[in-house]
Design a protein around this motif. Structure first.
Motif, PDB file in Angstrom:
ATOM      1  N   VAL A 205       1.036  -1.494   0.170  1.00  0.00           N
ATOM      2  CA  VAL A 205       0.281  -0.070   0.219  1.00  0.00           C
ATOM      3  C   VAL A 205       1.242   1.153  -0.178  1.00  0.00           C
ATOM      4  O   VAL A 205       1.749   1.280   0.985  1.00  0.00           O
ATOM      5  CB  VAL A 205      -1.245   0.208   1.263  1.00  0.00           C
ATOM      6  N   VAL A 206       0.733   1.916  -1.228  1.00  0.00           N
ATOM      7  CA  VAL A 206       1.842   2.997  -1.162  1.00  0.00           C
ATOM      8  C   VAL A 206       1.126   4.682   0.001  1.00  0.00           C
ATOM      9  O   VAL A 206       1.821   4.783   0.258  1.00  0.00           O
ATOM     10  CB  VAL A 206       1.079   3.568  -2.804  1.00  0.00           C
TER      11      VAL A 206
ATOM     12  N   ASP B 256       2.841  -3.110  -9.488  1.00  0.00           N
ATOM     13  CA  ASP B 256       3.313  -4.853  -9.654  1.00  0.00           C
ATOM     14  C   ASP B 256       2.896  -5.554  -8.556  1.00  0.00           C
ATOM     15  O   ASP B 256       4.322  -6.170  -7.739  1.00  0.00           O
ATOM     16  CB  ASP B 256       4.860  -4.449 -10.600  1.00  0.00           C
ATOM     17  N   HIS B 257       3.033  -5.193  -7.323  1.00  0.00           N
ATOM     18  CA  HIS B 257       2.651  -5.746  -5.602  1.00  0.00           C
ATOM     19  C   HIS B 257       3.877  -5.486  -5.066  1.00  0.00           C
ATOM     20  O   HIS B 257       3.972  -6.184  -3.886  1.00  0.00           O
ATOM     21  CB  HIS B 257       2.153  -7.128  -6.031  1.00  0.00           C
TER      22      HIS B 257
ATOM     23  N   ARG C 244       8.596  -1.335  -9.868  1.00  0.00           N
ATOM     24  CA  ARG C 244       8.137  -0.023 -10.288  1.00  0.00           C
ATOM     25  C   ARG C 244       7.608   1.363 -10.083  1.00  0.00           C
ATOM     26  O   ARG C 244       7.091   0.874  -8.977  1.00  0.00           O
ATOM     27  CB  ARG C 244       7.505  -0.461 -12.050  1.00  0.00           C
ATOM     28  N   ARG C 245       7.701   2.331 -10.519  1.00  0.00           N
ATOM     29  CA  ARG C 245       6.605   3.416  -9.822  1.00  0.00           C
ATOM     30  C   ARG C 245       4.971   2.948  -9.830  1.00  0.00           C
ATOM     31  O   ARG C 245       4.332   3.789  -9.113  1.00  0.00           O
ATOM     32  CB  ARG C 245       7.466   5.047 -10.471  1.00  0.00           C
ATOM     33  N   GLU C 246       4.267   2.865 -10.836  1.00  0.00           N
ATOM     34  CA  GLU C 246       2.959   2.678 -11.138  1.00  0.00           C
ATOM     35  C   GLU C 246       1.774   2.571 -10.153  1.00  0.00           C
ATOM     36  O   GLU C 246       2.771   1.430  -9.165  1.00  0.00           O
ATOM     37  CB  GLU C 246       2.847   2.354 -12.594  1.00  0.00           C
TER      38      GLU C 246
END
Length: 267
Positions: A80-81, A231-232, A214-216
């Motif tokens: 979780v970002v 990308d989990h 990755r940053r997405e």
């Protein structure tokens, strides 16, 4: 609304709110261990804010297009970002969690977050947490009158990417004062010499979100808030509120229990 520059009275109000936000995290530190739920962390925080005489800025917060946020803080676990909503799932050994606290005291906002490693995590997880902390401080240590916001973003991006990590682009730091979110936006990537020039009296957060992969990012589920890595991969974040002074900066969200700045800052 343009950038607000704080006078001495405003700076004092911000110092108090910032210290109180940090003290909520100090209070939670001993409780955050395997088996506790993020909902219990939220309950402990709400109880402590009441004792402090502060109130949560997140509970019921509803920017345009969002449902009201249902908790007194944000808890973002593993992939979780940001904006993770506290729930009943117990934290387990090896998890990493960001706890993000914003309080209001006498009309002033204090905003800060810390990472917590639950039990003994993997070397990769601990490295992500440490590099993210250092990346925040690479940004903070740039702050002084005359530099530009692009210089801060560039310093964070160069350090994070140089260590093999990626920087989330969709969320950023922000001005703060008598409002939760003010101008300017503080990007954690960028080009030197670009964007707004820093001037004394500006107050804003620096809060890089750094991904192991990755940053997405993408929205998770349908709660309207939770953001996860696409990308989990694991994600980490640290946050301080910073004042631009006449000759440098002051971190307004430090407390007795806050982690010390890295060696490269103290030197």
């Amino acid at each position: 609304m343009g950038i607000t520059y704080k006078d001495e009275q405003g700076i004092q109000g911000m110092r108090t709110a910032g210290r109180l936000a940090a003290e909520v995290l100090d209070h939670l530190t001993d409780h955050i261990k395997p088996g506790i739920t993020t909902r219990e962390i939220d309950r402990l925080a709400a109880e402590f804010m009441k004792k402090q005489g502060s109130i949560s800025a997140t509970l019921g917060y509803q920017p345009s297009g969002y449902p009201p946020y249902p908790a007194s803080l944000c808890t973002s676990v593993n992939n979780v970002v940001c904006h993770g909503i506290p729930n009943d799932k117990p934290l387990k050994k090896g998890d990493i969690v960001n706890v993000d606290v914003t309080v209001i005291k006498d009309g002033w906002y204090g905003d800060t977050s810390r990472m917590f490693v639950i039990g003994d995590a993997s070397i990769a997880a601990k490295r992500l947490v440490q590099i993210t902390y250092d990346a925040m401080w690479h940004g903070i240590s740039m702050v002084k009158p005359g530099i530009r916001l692009g210089d801060i973003g560039f310093a964070i991006q160069k350090f994070a990417e140089g260590n093999g990590f990626s920087v989330v682009r969709e969320f950023c730091g922000h001005g703060i004062g008598r409002n939760f979110h003010e101008e300017p936006q503080v990007l954690h990537y960028g080009k030197p010499g670009t964007l707004e020039e820093l001037k004394p009296g500006m107050t804003f957060t620096i809060e890089p979100m750094i991904n192991a992969g990755r940053r997405e990012v993408k929205e998770f589920g349908n709660d309207g808030w939770t953001i996860v890595t696409k990308d989990h991969s694991l994600s980490a974040q640290w946050e301080h509120t910073v004042l631009v002074t006449e000759d440098g900066y002051e971190v307004m969200t430090l407390s007795d229990g806050a982690p010390q700045p890295p060696d490269f800052v103290r030197k």
